[in-house]
Each structure stands twice: as C-alpha cells, then as structure tokens.
Design a protein around this motif. Structure first.
Motif, PDB file in Angstrom:
ATOM      1  N   ALA A  58      10.107  19.275  11.584  1.00 43.28           N
ATOM      2  CA  ALA A  58       9.963  18.469  10.367  1.00 43.28           C
ATOM      3  C   ALA A  58       8.529  18.543   9.841  1.00 43.28           C
ATOM      4  CB  ALA A  58      10.354  17.025  10.656  1.00 43.28           C
ATOM      5  N   TRP A  83      14.157  16.367   6.030  1.00 44.22           N
ATOM      6  CA  TRP A  83      13.699  16.576   7.401  1.00 44.22           C
ATOM      7  C   TRP A  83      13.043  15.318   7.949  1.00 44.22           C
ATOM      8  CZ3 TRP A  83      14.138  21.104  10.407  1.00 44.22           C
ATOM      9  CH2 TRP A  83      14.758  22.176   9.760  1.00 44.22           C
ATOM     10  N   VAL A  99      20.423  17.514  10.610  1.00 44.78           N
ATOM     11  CA  VAL A  99      19.513  17.926   9.537  1.00 44.78           C
ATOM     12  C   VAL A  99      20.282  18.616   8.409  1.00 44.78           C
ATOM     13  CG1 VAL A  99      17.565  19.417   8.947  1.00 44.78           C
ATOM     14  CG2 VAL A  99      17.530  18.112  11.066  1.00 44.78           C
ATOM     15  N   THR A 109      14.473  12.703  10.873  1.00 42.29           N
ATOM     16  CA  THR A 109      13.613  12.336  12.001  1.00 42.29           C
ATOM     17  C   THR A 109      13.528  10.823  12.169  1.00 42.29           C
ATOM     18  OG1 THR A 109      12.285  14.329  11.592  1.00 42.29           O
ATOM     19  CG2 THR A 109      11.319  12.633  13.004  1.00 42.29           C
ATOM     20  N   LEU A 112      13.290  17.839  16.976  1.00 47.34           N
ATOM     21  CA  LEU A 112      13.210  17.868  15.517  1.00 47.34           C
ATOM     22  C   LEU A 112      11.808  17.628  14.972  1.00 47.34           C
ATOM     23  CD1 LEU A 112      14.521  17.995  12.737  1.00 47.34           C
ATOM     24  CD2 LEU A 112      15.176  15.582  13.005  1.00 47.34           C
TER      25      LEU A 112
END
Length: 399
Positions: free
Chosen positions: A299, A137, A185, A141, A295
C-alpha cells in the motif's frame, strides 16, 4: 415404538398406571408400559380421551403425587413413565431436545441477520469513503488494521479466548492470507471504479471460477447439475456487464481477480486447516493480522503517504470532518461482518452458508441501488437476477 389405539371414547386415568405397593417391581413396570385398554371407572377422573394413534417418545422415571418425600423418591427410582405424542405430530409436545433445537435455529437466524446487516452497512460506508477518498489500497489496509486492533484488545481483556497457535499454524495460514489480501484489495479497487451493485453482480460469478479451478488444477469432478448451474451464472454476469451504464474495465477486472483470489483462499484454507482447533472468530483474526503485514508495504509503495495526505486534505475540504467517521465505520464494519460470517460457519453446514451468502449479496445489491440511486436498466437487472439464481442452483447442485 408405535402404539395405535382405536376406540370411540374410553379414558385412561393417570393413576391407573400405578399399582399397589404389594405388587412386584416386574409387574409394576409391565403394567406401566402397556396399560390395560378397558375403561376404568376408578379413583380419579383426570382422564385423557384418545382418538388418534400415539407414538411413544421416551420413557423416564416418575412418581405418584403423594406428598411424602421419602416414599415419592422411592417411587421415582422404581417406576417409569411413557411420554407419547399424537401420530400427526413430528415431534414430542415438550422436551429439552425441542427447546435446544429451537434455540439453535434462533441463534443461526440472529447470525444471518447480523451478517447481512453489517455487510450492507460496510458496503455503504466503503463506497462513501472511496467516492471522497479514492485510495483503495489504504482503505483496504485500514480495514485489516481495525480488525486486528479489535481482536488484540479482545484477547487482552479476555472478551475472547486467545487462540493457541504454533509455527506450523502460521505456515499453513500464509497462502490463505496471500489470497485473502489479493481478493480484498481487488474488490476494493473494483468498488472505487464502479457501482457497488455491479461489483457484487460480478462477484456472484465466484462459483464458476471455483468449479473451473477445482476441475482443471485439482482434478476434481462434479455432477452434471453443477456444470449446468454455471450457465445462468456466466450468462447473467455477462448480460449485466454488457448493459452496465457506468462500465469500467478496472472495476470489472478487480471484481474478477477478487473471485479468483477468494477461490484459492478457500482451497488453501480447506487443505491447510484440517485438524486445526482454532475457532472461526480467532481464525479470521489471525488471517487479518497476517494479511495486514503483507498488505502494508505494498500500500505504501503503490499509493504512499504523500498521496494520502493530499487526498485526505481534499476530502476534508469537500466532505468535512465526517470523512474520518466514514473511514472508521467502514473499517470496523468490515471486520465485524467477516467475523460474524466465520462464527456462523461454525454453526451451519457449507450449503446453508452458501445460500446465506447468496441472500447477502442480494441485500447488498438492492440496498446500494436504493441508497446511491444507481441507474439500472431492466436488462441489467435481469442479468443480475439470472446470475444470482444460478448461484443458488449451484449451491443446491453441489450437494
């Protein structure tokens, strides 16, 4: 216009296309376009022997070779020249159109080579980072953050033209960004659990999901050849999954979710971006920025800074400071390869892009197997080959 000349060794002299000044303009043009066939033993010997049919390519102004510039300019405006080429050629020998086409093809070739190279480099560094720092994650990012930063700097220093967007543009981009974020992801999670080659083999099954979603949700129909091309895609992916030595359900599911998400991304993009004038490069930049905003909170919620700190400390103690370089490299190369792919889409047809994407996947699979020394059984390799062949057949049948 086609002109066929059959003879055995006569010549047509270049100066014989120009009549004397005493003749009328109409006579001069008629004589220029259709020269007399008999040989002329005349004033100049720079003749061209003709032994093949010739095609008239184009007609343009020309003048004699006299040095008087005034007279020559008058002749250039009143006389014509026919360019021709042999019948067994498919195009004129020279001309700006030919050079432009060659330049265009060369540009596309450079795009494709750069796209494949950057994608291979990204996958290598991405897998290295995930092996030492298994936080997909955060890794996802960072990839989006690097691309957003690169484009903001490019716009600020005017390396790239700033896109002209409005609220309506961002509204239509939102569902595209949601699908893009999920797909990105999910693919990263998959690669954190299984080999890069296995993830890309499963991702080669994306056309099957595209057809199924389009058929049952959107009501679209396809030729029979398209449906038949799904058989080797599904069969090849299934064979590879069953014979994968390091099979993992999370890795397999991540690749499958990525396929579905990217199918919806493409559908939303086609429906929402019709009539928009944002270029491919800027379109992907805006997509990255919106995906980054979506995102980041997830995350933090799923992994969180505390886990990242512990993981980073462990990675530095195991790998050393070069883990920082690996993370930066995978982030930058992720943006660059996607940016080049969107730029190439501005220059080529969807069919050519689809074929290029298939070849890209082959290069990633082969290179990752070699670099990471991934054990591959013959049956597993056969499944991969069948799936990729099916993807190629699908791209052909859909046209």
């Amino acid at each position: 216009m086609i002109s066929t000349v059959k003879q055995s060794g006569f010549t047509i002299n270049g100066c014989d296309f120009i009549r004397s000044k005493s003749q009328s303009l109409t006579s001069s043009r008629r004589f220029s376009v259709i020269p007399p066939l008999p040989a002329m033993t005349s004033r100049r010997s720079s003749g061209v022997a003709l032994s093949k049919p010739i095609f008239v390519s184009k007609i343009e102004s020309f003048g004699s070779d006299r040095v008087d510039p005034v007279e020559e300019e008058k002749r250039r405006s009143s006389l014509v020249k026919c360019k021709a080429y042999e019948a067994d050629r498919v195009d004129p020998i020279e001309g700006p159109e030919t050079k432009t086409e060659v330049a265009r093809r060369l540009k596309i070739g450079v795009y494709f080579a750069t796209w494949w190279f950057l994608n291979v480099i990204f996958n290598i560094y991405n897998k290295k980072v995930l092996n030492a720092f298994p936080f997909p994650w955060l890794t996802s990012t960072l990839s989006l953050a690097a691309g957003s930063l690169i484009m903001l700097i490019s716009w600020a220093v005017r390396i790239a033209e700033t896109p002209k967007t409005d609220l309506e543009f961002w509204k239509t981009l939102f569902p595209v960004a949601v699908a893009h974020t999920i797909g990105h992801v999910a693919a990263t999670v998959s690669m954190s659990k299984v080999a890069v080659s296995f993830t890309h083999i499963i991702k080669s099954g994306e056309p099957a999901f595209s057809v199924l979603v389009s058929r049952f949700l959107l009501g679209e129909t396809f030729p029979t050849a398209v449906y038949l091309s799904l058989i080797p895609i599904i069969g090849g992916c299934g064979l590879s999954a069953l014979t994968e030595l390091n099979f993992n359900w999370i890795g397999f599911s991540g690749a499958m979710i990525s396929n579905v998400a990217f199918v919806f991304r493409n559908i939303f993009s086609k429906k929402g971006m019709k009539g928009k004038s944002v270029s491919g490069m800027n379109y992907y930049a805006c997509l990255s920025m919106l995906s980054l905003l979506l995102l980041t909170p997830f995350a933090i919620a799923v992994e969180g800074p505390q886990m990242w700190a512990l993981g980073f400390e462990k990675a530095v103690s195991t790998i050393g400071p070069q883990i920082v370089w690996w993370m930066a490299a995978q982030s930058v190369f992720y943006h660059l390869y996607n940016q080049v792919s969107y730029m190439s889409l501005d220059e080529i047809s969807p069919l050519t892009f689809s074929i290029g994407n298939t070849m890209k996947r082959i290069s990633v699979i082969v290179s990752s197997i070699i670099i990471f020394r991934t054990p591959v059984q013959p049956v597993n390799a056969l499944g991969a080959a069948i799936a990729i062949l099916g993807t190629f057949l699908y791209s052909q049948a859909k046209q």
